[in-house]
Motif scaffolding. Structure first.
Motif, PDB file in Angstrom:
ATOM      1  N   GLY A  28     -14.545  15.189  -1.593  1.00 43.70           N
ATOM      2  CA  GLY A  28     -14.123  14.948  -0.222  1.00 43.70           C
ATOM      3  C   GLY A  28     -13.326  13.684   0.000  1.00 43.70           C
ATOM      4  O   GLY A  28     -13.085  13.294   1.150  1.00 43.70           O
ATOM      5  N   VAL A  29     -12.907  13.023  -1.081  1.00 47.74           N
ATOM      6  CA  VAL A  29     -12.081  11.821  -0.941  1.00 47.74           C
ATOM      7  C   VAL A  29     -10.654  12.250  -0.608  1.00 47.74           C
ATOM      8  O   VAL A  29     -10.090  13.131  -1.263  1.00 47.74           O
ATOM      9  CB  VAL A  29     -12.110  10.983  -2.235  1.00 47.74           C
ATOM     10  CG1 VAL A  29     -11.145   9.806  -2.147  1.00 47.74           C
ATOM     11  CG2 VAL A  29     -13.531  10.496  -2.514  1.00 47.74           C
ATOM     12  N   ALA A  30     -10.078  11.651   0.408  1.00 49.64           N
ATOM     13  CA  ALA A  30      -8.732  12.021   0.850  1.00 49.64           C
ATOM     14  C   ALA A  30      -7.715  11.790  -0.262  1.00 49.64           C
ATOM     15  O   ALA A  30      -7.844  10.858  -1.061  1.00 49.64           O
ATOM     16  CB  ALA A  30      -8.349  11.210   2.084  1.00 49.64           C
ATOM     17  N   ALA A  31      -6.690  12.634  -0.295  1.00 49.63           N
ATOM     18  CA  ALA A  31      -5.680  12.568  -1.358  1.00 49.63           C
ATOM     19  C   ALA A  31      -5.023  11.199  -1.423  1.00 49.63           C
ATOM     20  O   ALA A  31      -4.769  10.670  -2.516  1.00 49.63           O
ATOM     21  CB  ALA A  31      -4.634  13.659  -1.148  1.00 49.63           C
ATOM     22  N   HIS A  32      -4.758  10.587  -0.265  1.00 50.47           N
ATOM     23  CA  HIS A  32      -4.064   9.295  -0.288  1.00 50.47           C
ATOM     24  C   HIS A  32      -4.937   8.192  -0.886  1.00 50.47           C
ATOM     25  O   HIS A  32      -4.427   7.187  -1.378  1.00 50.47           O
ATOM     26  CB  HIS A  32      -3.595   8.911   1.123  1.00 50.47           C
ATOM     27  CG  HIS A  32      -4.704   8.530   2.054  1.00 50.47           C
ATOM     28  ND1 HIS A  32      -5.344   9.447   2.865  1.00 50.47           N
ATOM     29  CD2 HIS A  32      -5.297   7.328   2.313  1.00 50.47           C
ATOM     30  CE1 HIS A  32      -6.274   8.838   3.578  1.00 50.47           C
ATOM     31  NE2 HIS A  32      -6.262   7.549   3.262  1.00 50.47           N
ATOM     32  N   GLU A  33      -6.265   8.387  -0.873  1.00 52.60           N
ATOM     33  CA  GLU A  33      -7.155   7.382  -1.455  1.00 52.60           C
ATOM     34  C   GLU A  33      -7.184   7.459  -2.978  1.00 52.60           C
ATOM     35  O   GLU A  33      -7.691   6.547  -3.637  1.00 52.60           O
ATOM     36  CB  GLU A  33      -8.565   7.542  -0.890  1.00 52.60           C
ATOM     37  CG  GLU A  33      -8.664   7.224   0.596  1.00 52.60           C
ATOM     38  CD  GLU A  33     -10.094   7.265   1.089  1.00 52.60           C
ATOM     39  OE1 GLU A  33     -10.963   6.671   0.421  1.00 52.60           O
ATOM     40  OE2 GLU A  33     -10.341   7.901   2.130  1.00 52.60           O
ATOM     41  N   ALA A  34      -6.671   8.553  -3.534  1.00 52.10           N
ATOM     42  CA  ALA A  34      -6.557   8.679  -4.990  1.00 52.10           C
ATOM     43  C   ALA A  34      -5.108   8.550  -5.441  1.00 52.10           C
ATOM     44  O   ALA A  34      -4.785   8.861  -6.588  1.00 52.10           O
ATOM     45  CB  ALA A  34      -7.133  10.022  -5.443  1.00 52.10           C
ATOM     46  N   ASP A  35      -4.248   8.080  -4.540  1.00 54.17           N
ATOM     47  CA  ASP A  35      -2.823   7.895  -4.838  1.00 54.17           C
ATOM     48  C   ASP A  35      -2.639   6.501  -5.431  1.00 54.17           C
ATOM     49  O   ASP A  35      -2.743   5.498  -4.725  1.00 54.17           O
ATOM     50  CB  ASP A  35      -2.013   8.057  -3.556  1.00 54.17           C
ATOM     51  CG  ASP A  35      -0.511   7.952  -3.793  1.00 54.17           C
ATOM     52  OD1 ASP A  35      -0.105   7.357  -4.816  1.00 54.17           O
ATOM     53  OD2 ASP A  35       0.255   8.450  -2.959  1.00 54.17           O
ATOM     54  N   PHE A  36      -2.363   6.440  -6.729  1.00 54.19           N
ATOM     55  CA  PHE A  36      -2.287   5.135  -7.379  1.00 54.19           C
ATOM     56  C   PHE A  36      -1.146   4.291  -6.833  1.00 54.19           C
ATOM     57  O   PHE A  36      -1.304   3.081  -6.630  1.00 54.19           O
ATOM     58  CB  PHE A  36      -2.130   5.277  -8.897  1.00 54.19           C
ATOM     59  CG  PHE A  36      -1.941   3.944  -9.574  1.00 54.19           C
ATOM     60  CD1 PHE A  36      -3.018   3.096  -9.769  1.00 54.19           C
ATOM     61  CD2 PHE A  36      -0.680   3.511  -9.969  1.00 54.19           C
ATOM     62  CE1 PHE A  36      -2.857   1.845 -10.347  1.00 54.19           C
ATOM     63  CE2 PHE A  36      -0.506   2.266 -10.555  1.00 54.19           C
ATOM     64  CZ  PHE A  36      -1.593   1.430 -10.744  1.00 54.19           C
ATOM     65  N   ALA A  37       0.018   4.893  -6.607  1.00 54.33           N
ATOM     66  CA  ALA A  37       1.167   4.120  -6.125  1.00 54.33           C
ATOM     67  C   ALA A  37       0.827   3.420  -4.810  1.00 54.33           C
ATOM     68  O   ALA A  37       1.134   2.236  -4.615  1.00 54.33           O
ATOM     69  CB  ALA A  37       2.379   5.031  -5.956  1.00 54.33           C
ATOM     70  N   ARG A  38       0.173   4.144  -3.925  1.00 54.20           N
ATOM     71  CA  ARG A  38      -0.214   3.562  -2.634  1.00 54.20           C
ATOM     72  C   ARG A  38      -1.231   2.435  -2.835  1.00 54.20           C
ATOM     73  O   ARG A  38      -1.124   1.363  -2.232  1.00 54.20           O
ATOM     74  CB  ARG A  38      -0.800   4.656  -1.739  1.00 54.20           C
ATOM     75  CG  ARG A  38      -1.252   4.198  -0.360  1.00 54.20           C
ATOM     76  CD  ARG A  38      -1.798   5.387   0.430  1.00 54.20           C
ATOM     77  NE  ARG A  38      -2.254   4.996   1.758  1.00 54.20           N
ATOM     78  CZ  ARG A  38      -3.450   4.487   2.015  1.00 54.20           C
ATOM     79  NH1 ARG A  38      -4.315   4.301   1.022  1.00 54.20           N
ATOM     80  NH2 ARG A  38      -3.797   4.167   3.251  1.00 54.20           N
ATOM     81  N   SER A  39      -2.219   2.680  -3.700  1.00 56.25           N
ATOM     82  CA  SER A  39      -3.248   1.667  -3.949  1.00 56.25           C
ATOM     83  C   SER A  39      -2.654   0.426  -4.605  1.00 56.25           C
ATOM     84  O   SER A  39      -3.023  -0.705  -4.274  1.00 56.25           O
ATOM     85  CB  SER A  39      -4.350   2.245  -4.836  1.00 56.25           C
ATOM     86  OG  SER A  39      -5.006   3.319  -4.199  1.00 56.25           O
ATOM     87  N   ALA A  40      -1.723   0.631  -5.546  1.00 59.69           N
ATOM     88  CA  ALA A  40      -1.116  -0.506  -6.245  1.00 59.69           C
ATOM     89  C   ALA A  40      -0.332  -1.385  -5.280  1.00 59.69           C
ATOM     90  O   ALA A  40      -0.366  -2.623  -5.381  1.00 59.69           O
ATOM     91  CB  ALA A  40      -0.213  -0.003  -7.367  1.00 59.69           C
ATOM     92  N   GLU A  41       0.373  -0.763  -4.351  1.00 58.69           N
ATOM     93  CA  GLU A  41       1.118  -1.542  -3.349  1.00 58.69           C
ATOM     94  C   GLU A  41       0.158  -2.401  -2.531  1.00 58.69           C
ATOM     95  O   GLU A  41       0.425  -3.571  -2.246  1.00 58.69           O
ATOM     96  CB  GLU A  41       1.898  -0.598  -2.429  1.00 58.69           C
ATOM     97  CG  GLU A  41       3.123   0.038  -3.067  1.00 58.69           C
ATOM     98  CD  GLU A  41       4.287  -0.938  -3.180  1.00 58.69           C
ATOM     99  OE1 GLU A  41       4.174  -2.083  -2.696  1.00 58.69           O
ATOM    100  OE2 GLU A  41       5.322  -0.554  -3.762  1.00 58.69           O
ATOM    101  N   GLU A  42      -0.963  -1.820  -2.165  1.00 59.03           N
ATOM    102  CA  GLU A  42      -1.950  -2.549  -1.367  1.00 59.03           C
ATOM    103  C   GLU A  42      -2.592  -3.677  -2.173  1.00 59.03           C
ATOM    104  O   GLU A  42      -2.755  -4.799  -1.686  1.00 59.03           O
ATOM    105  CB  GLU A  42      -3.029  -1.580  -0.884  1.00 59.03           C
ATOM    106  CG  GLU A  42      -4.138  -2.242  -0.074  1.00 59.03           C
ATOM    107  CD  GLU A  42      -5.253  -1.273   0.278  1.00 59.03           C
ATOM    108  OE1 GLU A  42      -6.376  -1.746   0.517  1.00 59.03           O
ATOM    109  OE2 GLU A  42      -5.004  -0.053   0.293  1.00 59.03           O
ATOM    110  N   ILE A  43      -2.945  -3.396  -3.426  1.00 66.78           N
ATOM    111  CA  ILE A  43      -3.623  -4.389  -4.260  1.00 66.78           C
ATOM    112  C   ILE A  43      -2.694  -5.543  -4.625  1.00 66.78           C
ATOM    113  O   ILE A  43      -3.092  -6.716  -4.612  1.00 66.78           O
ATOM    114  CB  ILE A  43      -4.167  -3.718  -5.544  1.00 66.78           C
ATOM    115  CG1 ILE A  43      -5.283  -2.726  -5.195  1.00 66.78           C
ATOM    116  CG2 ILE A  43      -4.682  -4.761  -6.536  1.00 66.78           C
ATOM    117  CD1 ILE A  43      -5.672  -1.811  -6.343  1.00 66.78           C
ATOM    118  N   LEU A  44      -1.444  -5.208  -4.949  1.00 64.70           N
ATOM    119  CA  LEU A  44      -0.507  -6.202  -5.472  1.00 64.70           C
ATOM    120  C   LEU A  44       0.401  -6.796  -4.406  1.00 64.70           C
ATOM    121  O   LEU A  44       1.148  -7.744  -4.686  1.00 64.70           O
ATOM    122  CB  LEU A  44       0.346  -5.571  -6.579  1.00 64.70           C
ATOM    123  CG  LEU A  44      -0.445  -5.055  -7.787  1.00 64.70           C
ATOM    124  CD1 LEU A  44       0.440  -4.202  -8.683  1.00 64.70           C
ATOM    125  CD2 LEU A  44      -1.038  -6.213  -8.570  1.00 64.70           C
ATOM    126  N   GLY A  45       0.353  -6.252  -3.218  1.00 63.57           N
ATOM    127  CA  GLY A  45       1.165  -6.794  -2.133  1.00 63.57           C
ATOM    128  C   GLY A  45       2.652  -6.768  -2.410  1.00 63.57           C
ATOM    129  O   GLY A  45       3.398  -7.635  -1.926  1.00 63.57           O
TER     130      GLY A  45
END
Length: 568
Positions: free
Chosen positions: A380-397
Motif C-alpha cells: 500500500g505504499v504510494a508509487a511516488h514514495e518508491a520513486d528513487f529520482a524523487r527521493s534523491a532530489e529531496e535527500i540531496l536538495g
C-alpha cells in the motif's frame, strides 16, 4: 547483470540451471535452485498454516520480494499469517551478510533498509512481539549498537514505529552464550545497558528436528524426557526441503507434541529472564568440530580459527581443501566495500552535501524502496514514495545530479548485496553463490566508476578499475604476492602454495580453466566493452557463468547433475 539505467525498475539476469525439488507428493520445477525454492514456499506456507501458532518465521527482504514476483498468492498467505499472528514475525537484514564483519556504515544502512522494508508489517503487528535474527545468528556488541542506532533513527523519522521495538527480542543459539544456560531456560537478558531480551535455541533438539531420522513420536518422547521448561527449536525454513518427507514430518511432530500436552507456540517474550552474555563473533552455523570451550565462532566464514588464528581445512568431495580462500575472499570483499563507501562519501562531500554518512544511509533506503518496489506497492505504499529520482532530489536538495545519485546509490546497494555470506558457508569456492557475489561487487565498482566519470573524476574511475584487477581478476596471484605472509609464520599445508592453487581449481574445466573469481569478474565486465572513462575491457576465452554444484543442493534433481550450468 543489472539493468543499465539505475533509475529504471531493476532486473537481474537469472541463472538457467533447471532443477526439480520434491515436497511430499509434489514435484516442483524451477529455472534454478532459488526459483524452485521460492515456488515451494506456497506448499510450505500451507504446512505452516496447518500447524498454526507453532512457529515464527523470518523471510529476508529480497527473498520475500522474489516470492511476490513468482507466487503472489504465497506472498499474500505469508503476509496474512504475519498480520493474523498465526505465524510469528521475525526480521532479518537484507542480503544475508555476516553483519559483525561489516563496517558500521554498512551495518546501519542494512538495518535501516530492513526496518523500512518491514515497516508496513511492523505497524500492523498490533503489539505482538517482533523478533530479530542476525544472519546465521552471528553476533557482536557493535552489531547490536548499530541496530539500536537504526531503531532510534526510525523512531525519529517514522511516527509510532519506535514503540514497536520496545518488546523486540533477539534469536540466538545456546552455544553462543559465555555461560551455558540453565536447563529449560530459553530466555535471557543480554548483559548490555538496555538488557536486550534474547531467546536461545536448543541446538541438539533443533538439529534432530530439522535433519534427524526419528519419527514424530520418538521426537516427542525426546522432548518429554527433558522435563519441564522452555525450549526453542529453530532452523532454516529450507530444512523442510531436506528430503521429500520433511514437511509431513514437521506436521506430525507438532501434532505429536500437542497431543502429549506439550505447549507448542511461537516465541512469547517473558517479563524477566536471567542475565547472560553472547560471545562476539559466535554464530549458530559454525563447524561443530571447531568450537572452543563449547562456544561457536565464525570460522566457517573466515577460514581461520579465532582461538589460535590458524587456517583450517575441510574435506570436499573426498579430498582435503584449504579454507585459505575464505580469508582471501573476506579481505577482497572488505577492500571493495571500503573503496565503494569512501568513493560514495567523497562524491557527496565534493557536492557540498551536509552529513554525508547519514545521507548515504538515506540513499540506501531510498534505493531499497526502488529495488523492492513491488513489495512496497503490495503493502500500500504510494508509487511516488518508491520513486528513487524523487527521493534523491529531496535527500540531496539538488546538489547531486539525479543520474549520478542513481549510479552512486545502486553501486552502494549492489555492494551490500555482494557481502552475502552464502559463498563462504560452503567449503569450495567454485559455486553459483560465489560467482554471484563477485558479479555484484564488480558491478558495484563499475557503478561508482560511472558516478566518478560523470562528476569529472576520471582518476577515481581508473583507480576503481585497478582495484577490481587486484582483487578478483588477479585473485589467484594473492599467494605469490605475499598476501598471506603473516599466516605462514607457522608452516602448515593449509597455507602452502599447493593448497592455495588446489582450492581455486575450476570445477568446470571442460568449459573454462579460469578460477571462479576471474570468470565472474570478466562476466560482469562484459568483455569487449569499456570501463567508464574509456579503458577497454579485456577479451578472454573461458568466460562462462557455469560453476560447480553446491554440496547442500545435491538432493535436487538437476537436469545437469555434473555442474551448475547457465543455459543461453
Amino acid at each position: 547483470m543489472p539493468e543499465p539505467d539505475p533509475l529504471r525498475p531493476q532486473r537481474i539476469e537469472e541463472r538457467h540451471s533447471p532443477v526439480v525439488l520434491r515436497i511430499g507428493p509434489d514435484r516442483i520445477e524451477g529455472r534454478n535452485w532459488t526459483d524452485a525454492v521460492l515456488r515451494s514456499y506456497g506448499r510450505m506456507g500451507s504446512v505452516l498454516g496447518r500447524a498454526a501458532g507453532a512457529a515464527s518465521i523470518d523471510i529476508e527482504p529480497q527473498t520475500l520480494t522474489w516470492l511476490l514476483e513468482r507466487d503472489p498468492s504465497a506472498y499474500r498467505e505469508i503476509v496474512a499469517a504475519y498480520d493474523a499472528g498465526t505465524a510469528g514475525f521475525v526480521m532479518t537484514s537484507p542480503f544475508h551478510p555476516i553483519l559483525p564483519h561489516l563496517h558500521r556504515q554498512e551495518r546501519e544502512s542494512l538495518f535501516d533498509m530492513m526496518i523500512d522494508f518491514y515497516s508496513p508489517l511492523i505497524r500492523r503487528s498490533a503489539g505482538r512481539p517482533v523478533g530479530l535474527w542476525l544472519p546465521e545468528a552471528c553476533y557482536s556488541r557493535e552489531t547490536m549498537d548499530s541496530f539500536r542506532e537504526s531503531t532510534r533513527q526510525a523512531s525519529l523519522d517514522q511516527d509510532g514505529l519506535g514503540d514497536s521495538f520496545q518488546g523486540a527480542y533477539l534469536v540466538a543459539d545456546g552455544r553462543q552464550l559465555a555461560r551455558p544456560p540453565e536447563h529449560g531456560q530459553a530466555w535471557i537478558r543480554l548483559e548490555t545497558a538496555d538488557r536486550f531480551l534474547a531467546i536461545v535455541r536448543d541446538h541438539p533438539l533443533s538439529g534432530e528436528f530439522a535433519f534427524g531420522a526419528t519419527t514424530a513420536p520418538e521426537f516427542a518422547a525426546s522432548v518429554n524426557a527433558r522435563g519441564s521448561g522452555g525450549f526453542l527449536v529453530a532452523n532454516d525454513l529450507e530444512s523442510l526441503l531436506a528430503n521429500p518427507h520433511q514437511a509431513q514430518r514437521y506436521e506430525a511432530i507438532v501434532q505429536a507434541l500437542r497431543g502429549g500436552r506439550v505447549h507448542v507456540v511461537q516465541p512469547t517474550p517473558v517479563g524477566d529472564a536471567p542475565p547472560s552474555a553472547l560471545v562476539d563473533y559466535s554464530s549458530w552455523s559454525d563447524y561443530d568440530d571447531m568450537m572452543s570451550g563449547g562456544i561457536t565462532s565464525d570460522t566457517r566464514w573466515t577460514g581461520l580459527r579465532r582461538s589460535d588464528g590458524l587456517v583450517v581445512a575441510r574435506v570436499h568431495r573426498d579430498r582435503p581443501l584449504s579454507q585459505l580462500w575464505k580469508h582471501a575472499f573476506t579481505l577482497a570483499t572488505e577492500r571493495v566495500e571500503t573503496a565503494i563507501r569512501r568513493r560514495a562519501l567523497q562524491v557527496l562531500q565534493s557536492a557540498g552535501v551536509t552529513g554525508p554518512t547519514y545521507v548515504l544511509r538515506r540513499l540506501a533506503v531510498a534505493y531499497g524502496r526502488h529495488w523492492f518496489r513491488e513489495h512496497f506497492r503490495a503493502q500500500g505504499v504510494a508509487a511516488h514514495e518508491a520513486d528513487f529520482a524523487r527521493s534523491a532530489e529531496e535527500i540531496l536538495g539538488g546538489k547531486v545530479d539525479v543520474e549520478v545519485a542513481g549510479f552512486l546509490a545502486r553501486g552502494y546497494v549492489l555492494m551490500l548485496m555482494g557481502t552475502r555470506s552464502d559463498p563462504r558457508f560452503w567449503d569450495n569456492p567454485d559455486t553459483r553463490v560465489t560467482f554471484q557475489n563477485v558479479v555484484l561487487l564488480s558491478a558495484a565498482l563499475r557503478d561508482l566508476a560511472e558516478a566518478s566519470r560523470r562528476t569529472h573524476d576520471a582518476g577515481r574511475a581508473t583507480a576503481l578499475r585497478r582495484l577490481l584487477q587486484a582483487t578478483f581478476l588477479e585473485f589467484s596471484d594473492w599467494h605469490t604476492r605475499g598476501e598471506f605472509a603473516l599466516l605462514q609464520s607457522a608452516p602448515a599445508w593449509e597455507t602452502s602454495e599447493t593448497a592455495w592453487y588446489a582450492s581455486l581449481e575450476s570445477e568446470v574445466r571442460q568449459l573454462s580453466p579460469l578460477d571462479v573469481m576471474k570468470r565472474a569478474a570478466l562476466f560482469a565486465l562484459a568483455p569487449g566493452g569499456e570501463w567508464p572513462g574509456g579503458e577497454p575491457v579485456p577479451s578472454v576465452d573461458g568466460v562462462v557463468a557455469d560453476t560447480g554444484h553446491i554440496v547442500g543442493e545435491a538432493h535436487g534433481e538437476w537436469t545437469n547433475p555434473r555442474w551448475c550450468e547457465h543455459r543461453p
